[in-house]
Design a protein around this motif. Structure first.
Motif, PDB file in Angstrom:
ATOM      1  N   ASP A  87       0.810  -1.222   0.000  1.00 29.58           N
ATOM      2  CA  ASP A  87       0.000   0.000   0.000  1.00 29.58           C
ATOM      3  C   ASP A  87       0.843   1.272   0.000  1.00 29.58           C
ATOM      4  OD1 ASP A  87      -2.539  -1.224  -0.006  1.00 29.58           O
ATOM      5  OD2 ASP A  87      -2.382  -1.607   2.148  1.00 29.58           O
ATOM      6  N   GLU A  88       2.166   1.137   0.088  1.00 32.09           N
ATOM      7  CA  GLU A  88       3.030   2.318   0.084  1.00 32.09           C
ATOM      8  C   GLU A  88       2.805   3.113  -1.196  1.00 32.09           C
ATOM      9  OE1 GLU A  88       7.748   3.494  -0.118  1.00 32.09           O
ATOM     10  OE2 GLU A  88       7.196   1.480   0.525  1.00 32.09           O
ATOM     11  N   ARG A  89       2.699   4.417  -1.025  1.00 34.44           N
ATOM     12  CA  ARG A  89       2.478   5.303  -2.168  1.00 34.44           C
ATOM     13  C   ARG A  89       3.803   5.915  -2.595  1.00 34.44           C
ATOM     14  NH1 ARG A  89      -3.025   6.761  -2.828  1.00 34.44           N
ATOM     15  NH2 ARG A  89      -4.283   5.680  -1.275  1.00 34.44           N
TER      16      ARG A  89
ATOM     17  N   THR B 157       0.710   2.929  -5.976  1.00 34.24           N
ATOM     18  CA  THR B 157       1.066   2.056  -4.860  1.00 34.24           C
ATOM     19  C   THR B 157       2.071   1.043  -5.388  1.00 34.24           C
ATOM     20  OG1 THR B 157      -0.677   0.436  -5.304  1.00 34.24           O
ATOM     21  CG2 THR B 157      -1.227   2.255  -3.764  1.00 34.24           C
TER      22      THR B 157
END
Length: 169
Positions: free
Chosen positions: A126-128, A137
């Motif tokens: 989920d890291e942007r 993401t």
């Protein structure tokens, strides 16, 4: 990771969580490109068998090394490193393979794949991350890479069939 399917490709897991499933499908696609190139000498890897296209198997390997580097090192990690094969006259040099060293190209591609695996393993899906004016993401990037390989593996399949008649999934 699941066992090989008899072609040297690692089968994606069928009951794993999201991360392992995505990583498994990406590795299967990477293995497919390697399989399409297996057993060919440098001259045949350089062949552009589908005129007027400049595509060759070696060009696809070089291109995918750059794509791995671009999405994972540049976008996810924010590295500012240059290309392995800088542009020539504004065009992508990945596909300019007349004098390209096949062993070097495969070594670069494999190293980029290993680096990408390590990056994905260390990041939250989920890291942007940001590229130009877009936000992605890590999940989207991994999924995009599966799509990128799948498209180019279709090209590789056609090229290989034209080179020596070898076909297969």
């Amino acid at each position: 990771m699941s066992a090989s399917d008899g072609t040297g490709r690692r089968e994606p897991p069928t009951t794993a969580g999201e991360r392992d499933t995505l990583a498994g499908f990406l590795d299967w696609q990477r293995d497919t490109l390697a399989m399409k190139c297996a057993g060919l000498d440098a001259e045949r890897l350089r062949r552009k068998e589908i005129p007027p296209s400049d595509l060759s198997l070696l060009g696809l390997v070089r291109h995918m090394a750059e794509v791995e580097r671009g999405w994972f090192r540049h976008v996810v990690c924010g590295e500012e490193s240059g290309s392995h094969w800088p542009r020539v006259n504004g065009g992508m040099a990945d596909f300019l393979v007349a004098d390209a060293d096949a062993e070097e190209a495969f070594a670069v591609w494999r190293a980029e794949c290993e680096n990408s695996r390590a990056i994905v393993a260390s990041r939250d899906l989920d890291e942007r991350v940001h590229r130009r004016d877009e936000t992605y993401t890590v999940r989207w990037i991994v999924t995009h890479m599966i799509e990128e390989y799948a498209r180019h593996n279709g090209h590789a399949d056609l090229l290989r069939e034209r080179i020596d008649g070898v076909t297969g999934e």
